[in-house]
Design an enzyme around this catalytic site. Structure first.
Site, mmCIF file in Angstrom:
data_model
loop_
_atom_site.group_PDB
_atom_site.id
_atom_site.type_symbol
_atom_site.label_atom_id
_atom_site.label_comp_id
_atom_site.label_asym_id
_atom_site.label_seq_id
_atom_site.Cartn_x
_atom_site.Cartn_y
_atom_site.Cartn_z
ATOM 1 N N GLU A 46 0.764 -1.242 -0.072
ATOM 2 C CA GLU A 46 -0.100 -0.180 0.092
ATOM 3 C C GLU A 46 0.853 1.228 -0.123
ATOM 4 O O GLU A 46 0.483 2.354 -0.739
ATOM 5 C CB GLU A 46 -0.831 -0.024 1.203
ATOM 6 C CG GLU A 46 -1.762 1.223 1.511
ATOM 7 C CD GLU A 46 -2.996 1.489 0.282
ATOM 8 O OE1 GLU A 46 -3.135 0.280 -0.329
ATOM 9 O OE2 GLU A 46 -3.447 2.249 0.099
ATOM 10 N N ASP A 47 1.986 1.196 0.988
ATOM 11 C CA ASP A 47 2.773 2.477 0.956
ATOM 12 C C ASP A 47 3.946 2.680 0.148
ATOM 13 O O ASP A 47 4.726 3.768 0.600
ATOM 14 C CB ASP A 47 2.902 2.741 2.429
ATOM 15 C CG ASP A 47 1.588 2.774 3.354
ATOM 16 O OD1 ASP A 47 0.578 3.312 2.716
ATOM 17 O OD2 ASP A 47 1.545 2.840 4.630
#
Ligand code: MN
Length: 739
Positions: free
Chosen positions: A89-90
């Site tokens: 996600e990051d």
């Protein structure tokens, strides 16, 4: 990869992680975890948390929360996935890369957690239900996804103070609504308690501080008092030869808060004084209970045996409340070490250890069966019903009752004999007329209690009522009752629709065969005859439209017969188009024949039984307040499409002269408006003519009226308005026509 000896920007975090494994999780592969840490550390690089901490500290903490929770049962896959849970996600890392480096199982877990990141539960009801389903289905695939999610949420809650206030409120509310109940359902009491307390601190800081202060103020007094009770209990247990540990209990701010909110006063809340006895064997639990009751006076109605009857999350304990010599009440929980472990970390943790994250039927049954039911409900339930089901499954406490054959049945607290009946069998529920509890006749809304033996009395004639929906507590029973009521309404509509159509066919002397009616149904977008009848019965489709398909040659015939000769010239009903009705889609619309509105007129809709919405002019005498109840009126806006025209009947009075009718027709034609019918009659030198013109809007109509007024001999031009229920309209006298 440099493995366990690799260098890191955050060697202290790496060391702490390995130390945690050494201390508590011997099964976990240290080298793989160390390598994974280095990978994650590099991937997140210089990213910081809002707290100013390196981002990687978050994933390490999530991993450590799980290690502390599962201890020796922690596995390598779970540890790796916890470290990797934010990397897709990051950072720029892809799932493929995760899979290549760490294997398929880890990648699947990371994928599951990543999918959950986007779910918000403060949204619309429908979206909320959908997100719930997604979460529970991912959980059904692998329980470890939820473990990581809960640990992630717990760490985020612990570091809430660094976030913006509005974000704090949203996350805390969501935690209280979704994650704390979920932790409860999984039997993870420790995590649940902390999530609730942190949410309370964020949402109600003043209340939280007050409780904290009051507890602190009482601490010394409390500890002295509890110390005495504890010592006396310990000595008595020892004297009885029972190996046991007596300890204080962590304070649960949120449960104190809820009790205060429920009107209890601070002094009277029992679990302010709570002790726990941990024994080695189940038998010792009961012996310890005997010792406690021997020493202090028990408060009879507060004894609960969750060892003999475990809660659905497998929680087991004896609960008792005793009066200490000072007159104060102390709640004591007695359980074995194993029961204690299950109470704090949950039955789910046991299964994660035993069979990876796989949720089998046995585990699901222990969790309340809601994983299987989620898959099942997805197909049948509406969003509202699904949310109701979840509230039952996630939030409620249970009661255990028996069938006459001594089978144990579990129901949510507050459940009634009717819930019980539907739980036994749908057919039993539908035919329930009464119930006996422990042999006594009770009303259907009687609240069942633990240990009740329930017997349902049925009758073949009995049927569900609308008010049953107010009696039942379980979503399952409610859904079955609704289904039955819906079916009955549907049956009624089908019968009504069939009757309407048969009557109309008879009246029109049309005799289409079954096949023709079926074709008509299909042409109108219905899958079968019953659907057509149902739509007719509910007023979603009009008889006129069905008849037009069935017997086009007879169109307007009935109306022509029913009307005077003027209408026989061709005045029909406009098809339902040209207006928007607020809040109502897909509803049948007709334009009132009494006042014949056109676009530009101020109009109002009136709901008519079985015939949809009838659009009237606001000044139509039939819509005056005292004639129509307010709740039948709906707002209507014009939405006329180009080319749409509306019939308006004009009544023209004048001095009779030759060719008056022709002159009027000529000026109307000059305004480019179609004349659908025209007629004139005269009596004593006075002519009265009726013209039905087709106009696109009010401006054009006014043009027509002005033009007709300009015709020599015309004295008055009126739009017709007719009072529907004020007696029959005056008969029109026709003579001749023009077009
Ligand atoms: Mn995270």
């Amino acid at each position: 990869m440099s493995g366990a000896s690799g260098s890191s920007d955050h060697p202290e975090l790496r060391a702490a992680l390995i130390a945690a494994l050494d201390e508590r999780a011997p099964r976990v592969d240290r080298d793989r975890v160390a390598a994974c840490f280095d990978f994650v550390d590099r991937a997140h690089g210089a990213q910081l948390r809002e707290s100013g901490q390196p981002f990687v500290s978050h994933v390490v903490e999530v991993c450590q929360i799980l290690i502390r929770l599962l201890e020796t049962r922690t596995d390598t896959t779970l540890s790796l996935a916890a470290l990797l849970h934010d990397v897709v996600e990051d950072t720029t890392t892809t799932l493929d890369e995760v899979e290549k480096r760490f294997g398929h199982e880890v990648a699947r877990l990371v994928e599951g957690v990543t999918k959950l990141l986007g779910l918000h539960f403060d949204s619309h009801r429908a979206e909320q239900a959908e997100n719930f389903r997604k979460m529970l289905l991912s959980m059904a695939r692998d329980l470890r996804v939820i473990f990581i999610k809960l640990a992630d949420r717990l760490h985020n809650m612990r570091t809430l103070e660094y976030l913006k206030p509005e974000k704090v409120k949203r996350i805390a509310a969501e935690t209280l609504d979704i994650y704390a109940p979920l932790a409860h359902r999984l039997g993870m009491a420790g995590i649940k308690r902390e999530l609730e307390d942190l949410s309370l601190k964020a949402l109600e800081p003043a209340a939280y501080q007050e409780i904290a202060q009051r507890i602190a103020a009482k601490r010394e007094e409390r500890e002295a008092f509890l110390g005495t009770v504890r010592t006396r209990l310990g000595e008595a247990l020892k004297a009885a030869g029972i190996k046991a540990e007596v300890m204080g209990r962590p304070k649960h701010f949120y449960s104190i808060y809820m009790k205060l909110k429920g009107g209890r006063d601070f002094e009277s809340i029992y679990d302010l004084f709570g002790l726990r006895i941990i024994t080695h064997t189940r038998n010792d639990c009961y012996r310890a209970l005997g010792v406690a009751h021997d020493l202090f006076t028990p408060v009879a109605e507060r004894f609960k045996d969750y060892i003999a009857t475990p809660k659905s999350n497998l929680y087991q304990s004896l609960h008792t409340t005793v009066l200490a010599t000072t007159g104060e009440m102390v709640e004591i929980q007695i359980r074995t070490r194993e029961m204690h472990r299950i109470a704090e970390t949950g039955v789910a943790a046991h299964y994660v250890y035993k069979q990876g994250g796989r949720v089998d039927e046995e585990l699901d049954a222990r969790l309340g069966g809601f994983v299987a039911q989620t898959a099942d409900w997805q197909r049948t339930a509406s969003d509202d019903e699904y949310m109701e089901f979840l509230r039952t499954a996630l939030y409620q406490e249970e009661v255990f009752v028996y069938t006459p054959r001594r089978e144990l049945k579990r129901l949510p607290k507050g459940a009634t004999p009717l819930d019980f009946a539907f739980l036994i069998h749908t057919a039993v529920g539908q035919h329930t007329v009464g119930a006996r509890v422990k042999g006594e006749l009770v009303p259907l809304r009687h609240e069942l209690r633990n240990g009740d033996m329930v017997e349902i009395i049925t009758s073949p004639q009995a049927q569900p009522h609308d008010d049953w929906l107010q009696i039942v507590r379980t979503a399952g029973a409610r859904s079955k009752i609704r289904q039955w009521l819906r079916q009955r309404r549907h049956d009624d509509s089908v019968a009504l629709g069939r009757e309407m159509l048969e009557r109309e066919l008879k009246r029109m002397r049309a005799r289409p065969d079954e096949k023709a009616i079926e074709d008509a149904a299909q042409a109108l977008g219905c899958t079968n005859l019953d659907q057509l009848y149902a739509r007719l019965g509910e007023g979603q489709v009009s008889l006129t439209i069905v008849m037009r398909k069935l017997a086009p040659e007879k169109e307007g015939f009935a109306e022509r017969l029913a009307k005077g000769p003027l209408e026989a010239l061709g005045l029909g009903r406009k098809p339902a188009a040209g207006v928007r009705i607020q809040g109502l889609d897909n509803v049948m619309v007709s334009f009132a024949r009494c006042c014949q509105p056109v676009p530009g007129d101020r109009v109002i809709g009136i709901v008519t039984v079985g015939r949809g919405v009838s659009v009237h002019r606001q000044d139509c005498p039939n819509t005056f307040a005292n004639r129509v109840e307010a709740d039948r009126k709906v707002e209507v806006d014009w939405d006329a499409r180009i080319g749409e025209t509306f019939p308006v009947r004009l009544v023209v009075y004048g001095h009779d002269r030759t060719s008056l009718l022709a002159d009027i027709a000529k000026v109307i034609a000059a305004t480019a408006v179609n004349i659908r019918s025209a007629g004139m009659a005269s009596e004593d030198q006075t002519a009265r003519g009726v013209f039905v013109v087709e106009v696109p809007h009010l401006a054009r109509l006014q043009e027509v009226i002005k033009a007709v007024r300009g015709v020599k001999g015309v004295t008055r031009v009126e739009r017709r308005q007719r009072l529907l229920r004020g007696g029959p309209p005056p008969p029109a006298r026709a003579s001749g026509n023009a077009g």
